[in-house]
Structure formats: C-alpha cells, structure tokens
Design a protein around this motif. Structure first.
Motif, PDB file in Angstrom:
ATOM      1  N   TYR A  97      -8.333  87.654 -26.591  1.00 46.52           N
ATOM      2  CA  TYR A  97      -9.004  86.385 -26.323  1.00 46.52           C
ATOM      3  C   TYR A  97      -9.547  86.399 -24.901  1.00 46.52           C
ATOM      4  CZ  TYR A  97      -9.752  81.335 -26.295  1.00 46.52           C
ATOM      5  OH  TYR A  97     -10.308  80.087 -26.235  1.00 46.52           O
ATOM      6  N   ASN A 101     -14.208  82.535 -24.575  1.00 49.00           N
ATOM      7  CA  ASN A 101     -14.058  82.116 -25.969  1.00 49.00           C
ATOM      8  C   ASN A 101     -13.562  80.685 -26.058  1.00 49.00           C
ATOM      9  OD1 ASN A 101     -14.800  84.622 -26.911  1.00 49.00           O
ATOM     10  ND2 ASN A 101     -12.739  85.267 -27.464  1.00 49.00           N
ATOM     11  N   SER A 102     -13.661  80.133 -27.259  1.00 44.63           N
ATOM     12  CA  SER A 102     -13.115  78.803 -27.517  1.00 44.63           C
ATOM     13  C   SER A 102     -12.371  78.839 -28.847  1.00 44.63           C
ATOM     14  CB  SER A 102     -14.237  77.762 -27.583  1.00 44.63           C
ATOM     15  OG  SER A 102     -15.020  77.967 -28.753  1.00 44.63           O
ATOM     16  N   GLU A 104     -13.033  76.989 -31.277  1.00 41.94           N
ATOM     17  CA  GLU A 104     -14.072  76.894 -32.294  1.00 41.94           C
ATOM     18  C   GLU A 104     -14.670  78.272 -32.595  1.00 41.94           C
ATOM     19  OE1 GLU A 104     -13.676  74.710 -29.754  1.00 41.94           O
ATOM     20  OE2 GLU A 104     -13.034  73.044 -31.016  1.00 41.94           O
ATOM     21  N   ASP A 105     -14.761  79.138 -31.562  1.00 38.42           N
ATOM     22  CA  ASP A 105     -15.215  80.512 -31.789  1.00 38.42           C
ATOM     23  C   ASP A 105     -14.246  81.247 -32.717  1.00 38.42           C
ATOM     24  OD1 ASP A 105     -17.404  80.198 -30.059  1.00 38.42           O
ATOM     25  OD2 ASP A 105     -16.301  80.997 -28.328  1.00 38.42           O
ATOM     26  N   ALA A 108     -14.725  80.026 -36.307  1.00 43.07           N
ATOM     27  CA  ALA A 108     -15.905  80.646 -36.926  1.00 43.07           C
ATOM     28  C   ALA A 108     -15.632  82.105 -37.287  1.00 43.07           C
ATOM     29  CB  ALA A 108     -17.105  80.533 -35.989  1.00 43.07           C
ATOM     30  N   LYS A 109     -14.998  82.835 -36.380  1.00 36.67           N
ATOM     31  CA  LYS A 109     -14.707  84.253 -36.604  1.00 36.67           C
ATOM     32  C   LYS A 109     -13.799  84.452 -37.806  1.00 36.67           C
ATOM     33  CE  LYS A 109     -12.595  88.207 -34.225  1.00 36.67           C
ATOM     34  NZ  LYS A 109     -12.135  88.695 -32.920  1.00 36.67           N
ATOM     35  N   ARG A 115     -14.432  88.536 -41.708  1.00 40.53           N
ATOM     36  CA  ARG A 115     -13.370  88.231 -40.746  1.00 40.53           C
ATOM     37  C   ARG A 115     -12.346  89.365 -40.680  1.00 40.53           C
ATOM     38  NH1 ARG A 115     -12.397  85.314 -45.262  1.00 40.53           N
ATOM     39  NH2 ARG A 115     -10.363  85.586 -46.231  1.00 40.53           N
TER      40      ARG A 115
END
Length: 171
Positions: A97, A101-102, A104-105, A108-109, A115
C-alpha cells in the motif's frame, strides 16, 4: 523481508542494479516483475530497515467465510457495530500500500475481473475489513455500504487474541 501469505517471513539480501532492476537473493528481477510476482502470491515485502516507512505500507483484507453463520455478513457498519468479532473473519489477501493510494482504490482493484487472488477470494464487499499498516501503525476499516468506517474493535480483539496465544492460554 518478504512475508508470505501464511505469515512466514523470509529475509533476502537486496542489491540495487539500476533504476529498473534489483537482485534479491540470488536472482535478478525487473522491479515490476518482482512486484507482480509477489502480488500473485499474496506476499508483502519491505526493507528490513526501511528509510521511507511512511511512504510504503501494507494492507490486509479480511472476509467472513461464506459458510459462517454471522448476522452482520454483508450488512452496513451500523448493524455490525457491537457485534463485530475478529474470530468471524479470515485473512483473504495481503498486499503493498503506497501513500498515494486510497481505500477506494483498493475497493476498485479488488472488484475488477482481473483482481489479485480472484481464484481464492471473492470480490471486496460490504462487511469486509481492511487493515492498513503505515509507519508501524495499524488501522482497521469496515467496508460500509458507502465508503469505509474505522473499526478499532477489530484490532483490539486481534491484539487480545495475540496476547492469549503468547501466554499459551485457551480462548
């Protein structure tokens, strides 16, 4: 230091070759090749003496197994608060991490078709827990219907379980 998905730590010497290549142990890698290989295996990696510990951290995703009989499975945090039990979860993934990054990232990932660990874990969903470790500090977040809520009770229970194990006490 590479930490395998099962928690085993392996220490290898790491030597800079150039801006795009590194020698880890007895093998040379392109830095992207090494990172992708570790991600596929669910491993995390950090320098044994990090100089930029605030820049790079790790994250773990914990999910309730499909076979669990838990009344807050796939429920918003408001319904889970007060019921949340660390023992109801299993770690499904661990990864690197970066500070930019967040959460929310990560959402999404871990919800796209490509994934990481798609064959071993379901997509990220409401009731999953993400534990971020940055600068040596851990913070747990509950995946809510919209966004994430801090879930300090998850880490408090994790610490209590660890103390019991260290003392050899039964749960």
């Amino acid at each position: 230091v590479i930490t395998r998905f099962d928690g085993e730590k392996m220490v290898f010497p790491c030597k800079y070759i150039d801006d795009c290549h590194v020698c880890i142990g007895n093998s040379a890698y392109h830095i992207c090749e090494f990172a992708e290989m570790q991600e596929r295996n669910g491993n995390t990696y950090v320098p044994s003496a990090p100089k930029i510990s605030d820049e790079i951290g790790t994250y773990e995703i914990y999910q309730i197994p499909a076979t669990a009989d838990v009344d807050y499975y796939f429920r918003p945090y408001a319904e889970a608060k007060g019921k949340l039990q660390n023992a109801d979860y299993q770690r499904s993934y661990a990864g690197m991490y970066a500070r930019g990054n967040s959460l929310e990232d990560l959402w999404a990932k871990h919800n796209r078709d490509s994934r990481p660990f798609a064959h071993r874990m379901r997509s990220m969903s409401v009731s999953d827990i993400v534990v971020l470790t940055q600068g040596g500090k851990k913070t747990a977040y509950y995946a809510d219907t919209i966004g994430f809520k801090k879930a300090p009770e998850f880490l408090a229970q994790q610490r209590a379980q660890k103390k019991h194990k260290e003392r050899g006490e039964a749960r």
